[in-house]
Design an enzyme around this catalytic site. Structure first.
Site, short mmCIF file in Angstrom:
data_model
loop_
_atom_site.label_atom_id
_atom_site.label_comp_id
_atom_site.label_asym_id
_atom_site.label_seq_id
_atom_site.Cartn_x
_atom_site.Cartn_y
_atom_site.Cartn_z
N VAL A 1 42.24 39.27 -27.26
CA VAL A 1 43.26 40.33 -27.34
C VAL A 1 44.25 40.02 -28.47
O VAL A 1 44.63 40.92 -29.23
CB VAL A 1 44.01 40.46 -25.99
CG1 VAL A 1 45.24 41.34 -26.14
CG2 VAL A 1 43.09 41.02 -24.93
N ASP B 1 57.54 25.18 -28.15
CA ASP B 1 56.19 25.72 -28.04
C ASP B 1 55.18 24.66 -28.49
O ASP B 1 55.05 24.43 -29.68
CB ASP B 1 56.11 26.98 -28.94
CG ASP B 1 54.75 27.63 -28.94
OD1 ASP B 1 53.85 27.19 -28.21
OD2 ASP B 1 54.58 28.60 -29.70
#
Ligand SMILES: Nc1ncnc2c1ncn2[C@@H]1O[C@H](COP(=O)(O)OP(=O)(O)O)[C@@H](O)[C@H]1O
Ligand SMILES: Nc1ncnc2c1ncn2[C@H]1C[C@H](O)[C@@H](COP(=O)(O)O)O1
Length: 223
Positions: free
Chosen positions: A153, A90
């Protein structure tokens, strides 16, 4: 079903996921690792001792944070090497210097001496033949509006308080950075072309593209 075998992806592959904050790297990392039966290498956000402080005061903490990230990513690199690959990572180490450190230096929130110290350390550790580059960098791209919506979000408090100009500048820099990036092969994916949240199966066509990319690159390298 193990898609790694179906699509003939070498078990030692190291694939790194790049892209701006909130674009979907962690989600993609999990989905790909699951599909390929690979290990994951994540950035530690919750336990990062500098990240909150950094967002409160860039000038004071940008150097500390970069050194922390560099050390963490280097340790992860060592772990990947020791396992003999088979990892989805990542965020790439290249973004730390090519995006973050550079942006803070150029915007005046990292002082020139600190930037020089950081880049010389980075170059000595990473930009050498002894540092194995990933087999593939998957670059996630999307519109600024979609990315801002995702940051909202997800709701990490320190990111909510950061002015939109910061994300706009980062988005612009990412586009320029990827256009000249050449440390390893790049596969670009637009976030509107798949939806891993609504449909887990949408990972399969992505694995198929990775396979043709890795296997094609291997052939080209052999020639
Ligand atoms: N394909 C997708 N469709 C819709 N929302 C997504 C998708 N992928 C990720 N997200 C959401 O976007 C937010 C950021 O994703 P994340 O994977 O944490 O990004 P990154 O690791 O790049 O910062 C999260 O709330 C996540 O659930
Ligand atoms: N090298 C970095 N410098 C500053 N900030 C960084 C760096 N690497 C990651 N970050 C920040 C950006 C986000 O707030 C978190 C996690 O990144 P994400 O893209 O959400 O995985 O850390």
């Amino acid at each position: 079903m193990n898609l790694r075998k179906k699509f003939d992806i070498p078990s030692s592959s190291v694939i790194t996921i790049a892209g701006t904050v909130g674009i979907g790297k962690s989600t993609m990392t999990n989905a790909l690792a699951n599909a390929l039966n690979f290990r994951t290498s994540f950035e530690k956000v919750d336990t990062n001792p500098y990240l909150d402080k950094f967002y409160e005061d860039f000038d004071r903490w940008s150097f500390h944070l970069q050194i922390y990230f560099l050390a963490e990513r280097f340790k992860e690199q060592k772990r990947i090497f020791e396992y003999g690959g088979g990892f989805i990572q990542d965020r790439s180490i290249y973004e730390d210097t090519g995006i973050f450190a550079k942006m803070h230096y150029e915007k005046g929130t990292m002082n020139p001496t600190d930037y020089e110290t950081y880049t010389s350390l980075f170059d000595a550790m990473v930009m050498t033949p002894y540092f194995p580059h990933p087999d593939l960098l998957i670059y996630l791209e999307g519109s600024l509006d979609d990315i801002l919506a995702r940051i909202k979000v997800r709701g990490r408090p320190m990111e909510q308080q950061t002015p939109i100009e910061y994300w706009t500048e980062m988005h612009r820099r990412y586009e320029n950075w990827i256009n000249q990036f050449n440390a390893c092969p790049v596969l670009r994916l637009n976030i509107n072309e798949y939806d891993l949240i609504q449909s887990e199966e949408s990972i399969e066509p992505i694995v198929e593209r990775i396979s043709s990319f890795i296997n094609h690159t291997k052939k080209v390298r052999r020639v």
